[in-house]
Design a protein around this motif. Sequence first.
Motif, mmCIF file in Angstrom:
data_model
loop_
_atom_site.group_PDB
_atom_site.id
_atom_site.type_symbol
_atom_site.label_atom_id
_atom_site.label_comp_id
_atom_site.label_asym_id
_atom_site.label_seq_id
_atom_site.Cartn_x
_atom_site.Cartn_y
_atom_site.Cartn_z
ATOM 1 N N PRO A 289 37.450 6.446 50.725
ATOM 2 C CA PRO A 289 36.144 6.296 51.371
ATOM 3 C C PRO A 289 35.171 5.497 50.519
ATOM 4 C CG PRO A 289 36.928 8.542 51.596
ATOM 5 C CD PRO A 289 37.876 7.864 50.661
ATOM 6 N N ARG A 290 34.209 4.875 51.183
ATOM 7 C CA ARG A 290 33.274 3.968 50.508
ATOM 8 C C ARG A 290 32.199 4.706 49.701
ATOM 9 N NH1 ARG A 290 29.911 1.882 48.045
ATOM 10 N NH2 ARG A 290 28.836 -0.125 48.367
ATOM 11 N N THR A 291 31.763 5.870 50.161
ATOM 12 C CA THR A 291 30.629 6.537 49.515
ATOM 13 C C THR A 291 31.071 7.702 48.641
ATOM 14 O OG1 THR A 291 30.221 8.156 51.285
ATOM 15 C CG2 THR A 291 29.248 5.967 51.561
ATOM 16 N N SER A 292 30.248 8.031 47.659
ATOM 17 C CA SER A 292 30.577 9.146 46.760
ATOM 18 C C SER A 292 30.611 10.471 47.527
ATOM 19 C CB SER A 292 29.550 9.229 45.622
ATOM 20 O OG SER A 292 28.227 9.363 46.121
ATOM 21 N N GLN A 293 29.754 10.621 48.527
ATOM 22 C CA GLN A 293 29.738 11.860 49.305
ATOM 23 C C GLN A 293 31.020 12.019 50.115
ATOM 24 O OE1 GLN A 293 26.012 11.585 51.436
ATOM 25 N NE2 GLN A 293 24.852 12.417 49.729
ATOM 26 N N GLU A 294 31.497 10.929 50.715
ATOM 27 C CA GLU A 294 32.752 11.003 51.472
ATOM 28 C C GLU A 294 33.947 11.119 50.545
ATOM 29 O OE1 GLU A 294 33.253 11.400 54.776
ATOM 30 O OE2 GLU A 294 31.084 11.709 54.735
ATOM 31 N N GLN A 295 33.864 10.534 49.369
ATOM 32 C CA GLN A 295 34.939 10.704 48.386
ATOM 33 C C GLN A 295 35.047 12.185 48.015
ATOM 34 O OE1 GLN A 295 33.889 7.956 45.226
ATOM 35 N NE2 GLN A 295 34.311 6.168 46.499
ATOM 36 N N TRP A 296 33.901 12.835 47.864
ATOM 37 C CA TRP A 296 33.888 14.270 47.552
ATOM 38 C C TRP A 296 34.436 15.091 48.714
ATOM 39 C CZ3 TRP A 296 34.073 17.680 43.966
ATOM 40 C CH2 TRP A 296 33.618 18.988 44.153
ATOM 41 N N LYS A 297 34.093 14.713 49.932
ATOM 42 C CA LYS A 297 34.519 15.467 51.110
ATOM 43 C C LYS A 297 35.998 15.280 51.417
ATOM 44 C CE LYS A 297 30.099 15.330 53.620
ATOM 45 N NZ LYS A 297 29.410 14.730 54.798
ATOM 46 N N GLN A 298 36.492 14.055 51.283
ATOM 47 C CA GLN A 298 37.812 13.733 51.821
ATOM 48 C C GLN A 298 38.952 13.760 50.801
ATOM 49 O OE1 GLN A 298 38.042 10.366 54.521
ATOM 50 N NE2 GLN A 298 35.844 10.460 54.921
ATOM 51 N N LEU A 299 38.652 13.511 49.537
ATOM 52 C CA LEU A 299 39.724 13.462 48.538
ATOM 53 C C LEU A 299 40.009 14.855 47.981
ATOM 54 C CD1 LEU A 299 38.697 10.205 46.627
ATOM 55 C CD2 LEU A 299 40.274 10.452 48.561
ATOM 56 N N GLU A 300 41.224 15.026 47.472
ATOM 57 C CA GLU A 300 41.638 16.341 46.974
ATOM 58 C C GLU A 300 40.872 16.724 45.711
ATOM 59 O OE1 GLU A 300 45.677 18.658 45.469
ATOM 60 O OE2 GLU A 300 45.824 16.991 46.888
ATOM 61 N N HIS A 301 40.370 17.944 45.684
ATOM 62 C CA HIS A 301 39.622 18.433 44.521
ATOM 63 C C HIS A 301 40.596 18.882 43.430
ATOM 64 C CE1 HIS A 301 35.595 19.292 46.760
ATOM 65 N NE2 HIS A 301 36.176 18.176 47.190
ATOM 66 N N ILE A 302 40.246 18.551 42.188
ATOM 67 C CA ILE A 302 41.097 18.841 41.034
ATOM 68 C C ILE A 302 40.296 19.648 40.017
ATOM 69 C CG2 ILE A 302 42.390 17.788 39.115
ATOM 70 C CD1 ILE A 302 43.678 17.329 41.828
ATOM 71 N N ASP A 303 40.935 20.613 39.406
ATOM 72 C CA ASP A 303 40.280 21.360 38.332
ATOM 73 C C ASP A 303 40.035 20.426 37.151
ATOM 74 O OD1 ASP A 303 40.062 23.175 35.901
ATOM 75 O OD2 ASP A 303 40.167 24.647 37.531
ATOM 76 N N ILE A 304 38.904 20.591 36.494
ATOM 77 C CA ILE A 304 38.547 19.701 35.376
ATOM 78 C C ILE A 304 39.632 19.667 34.310
ATOM 79 C CG2 ILE A 304 36.950 19.402 33.433
ATOM 80 C CD1 ILE A 304 34.699 20.303 35.262
ATOM 81 N N LYS A 305 40.231 20.808 34.020
ATOM 82 C CA LYS A 305 41.254 20.839 32.968
ATOM 83 C C LYS A 305 42.509 20.053 33.344
ATOM 84 C CE LYS A 305 43.218 25.303 34.438
ATOM 85 N NZ LYS A 305 44.478 24.752 34.948
ATOM 86 N N ASP A 306 42.681 19.773 34.643
ATOM 87 C CA ASP A 306 43.841 19.000 35.105
ATOM 88 C C ASP A 306 43.512 17.521 35.283
ATOM 89 O OD1 ASP A 306 45.444 21.300 35.247
ATOM 90 O OD2 ASP A 306 44.623 21.796 37.227
ATOM 91 N N MET A 307 42.324 17.114 34.892
ATOM 92 C CA MET A 307 41.851 15.746 35.098
ATOM 93 C C MET A 307 42.706 14.741 34.329
ATOM 94 S SD MET A 307 37.850 14.699 34.864
ATOM 95 C CE MET A 307 37.670 15.247 33.161
ATOM 96 N N ARG A 308 42.904 13.580 34.939
ATOM 97 C CA ARG A 308 43.651 12.510 34.289
ATOM 98 C C ARG A 308 42.930 11.179 34.556
ATOM 99 N NH1 ARG A 308 48.808 12.734 38.477
ATOM 100 N NH2 ARG A 308 47.937 11.336 40.074
ATOM 101 N N PRO A 309 43.186 10.160 33.714
ATOM 102 C CA PRO A 309 42.540 8.861 33.921
ATOM 103 C C PRO A 309 42.776 8.324 35.336
ATOM 104 C CG PRO A 309 43.557 8.918 31.767
ATOM 105 C CD PRO A 309 43.992 10.175 32.464
ATOM 106 N N GLY A 310 41.715 7.818 35.923
ATOM 107 C CA GLY A 310 41.779 7.334 37.307
ATOM 108 C C GLY A 310 41.126 8.292 38.283
ATOM 109 N N ASP A 311 41.070 9.578 37.920
ATOM 110 C CA ASP A 311 40.384 10.554 38.777
ATOM 111 C C ASP A 311 38.892 10.225 38.823
ATOM 112 O OD1 ASP A 311 42.726 11.889 39.243
ATOM 113 O OD2 ASP A 311 42.354 13.497 37.799
ATOM 114 N N LEU A 312 38.242 10.678 39.864
ATOM 115 C CA LEU A 312 36.816 10.406 40.040
ATOM 116 C C LEU A 312 36.008 11.670 39.793
ATOM 117 C CD1 LEU A 312 36.971 8.229 43.295
ATOM 118 C CD2 LEU A 312 37.194 7.502 40.895
#
Length: 359
Positions: A289-312
């Motif tokens: 998605p184009r906007t940060s709000q839609e990126q938050w709504k539509q993309l899969e949520h990840i726990d911070i401890k599982d974060m990897r480069p490329g994640d938003l």
Amino acid sequence: MSKRSTTTMTALALVCAVTVLTPAGAAYAKPDPKPSPSSSSDPKTPEDLQDLEAVRKKIDKLYHRAAVATDEYNAAEEKAADQSEQIVKLARKIAAGQAELDRLNSRAGAAAREQYRTGGISREAQFMLSGDPGGFLDHAGRAHQEQQATRNLISRLGETQKDLAKYADAASDKWKALDEGRKKKAAAKKRIEKQIKAARKIEDRLAKKERERLRELEEAAEQKAQTEWLSSGVLDEISGKASDAGKKAVAYASDQLGKPYVWGAEGPKSFDCSGLTSQAWAAAGKPIPRTSQEQWKQLEHIDIKDMRPGDLIIYHDDASHVGMYIGKGAIIHAPRPGRTVTVAGAGSMAMLGVVRPDA
């Protein structure tokens, strides 16, 4: 190693070194005032610094409002593009349907003219009146087929007319929605420009030394937040490695370092925050998605401890800002008007959560 990659690595090293080498709270105290008799614009008291801190917060609030409006603008822009595409598809269906209707009407007209030539007497009646029952039987099958064809023709005419009416209604609805979207986009643009103008008006009133001090306060606030985030030990738990697509997204974002922030922009010469992240992942072969709000709504949520480069990483309670995690506690992001695409601490802003485009 490319120049951009070298710049990224240098900035990463700085982000890490500032935190590792400096005790929390020590390096981020408000800068001491340095009075100068020759300059009446220099802050001279703690009250002056407090005033500048209030100015910093006010400017941050104005740019934050501009970011929210930018997301609304980008969402309206994306929706308008989708609606325009659907209107084009409907127009093609209407054109094809009208051509089919014209063809069917032509066939119906030919059938009517044939009936007129025979005086309105059907083929069956003509066969029976001919006094040749054998001929009638021979042609009965053909007459039945023609009857069926006529019924099919009438049915198709009705269906085509219904389809055309349906497509026309849908196109009308899309036009109305498109017009409404344009109004929303125009209103969002007005709000963006108003907030940015107000922020710049405040900045322009400051003397050069005050602007420099203001920038120091901004950096100190960001570094303090980053230090507090890292001091929780969160970085010790983050060990994920980038996927192949994630590496491509990070490489794209790194190549944009130094390019100016422009609201509504998605490259190649300038970006806003979500324009950068959406284009980076598009370059990696994964449109998001184009906007940060839609990126938050539509993309899969990840726990911070599982974060990897490329994640938003999505920031603020209203998901109005986004940056791309690049490892070692850092992000690449397009901050705000007047700034350029840069490397910053992942914890330097209020973090809402993390999403993964290629989950």
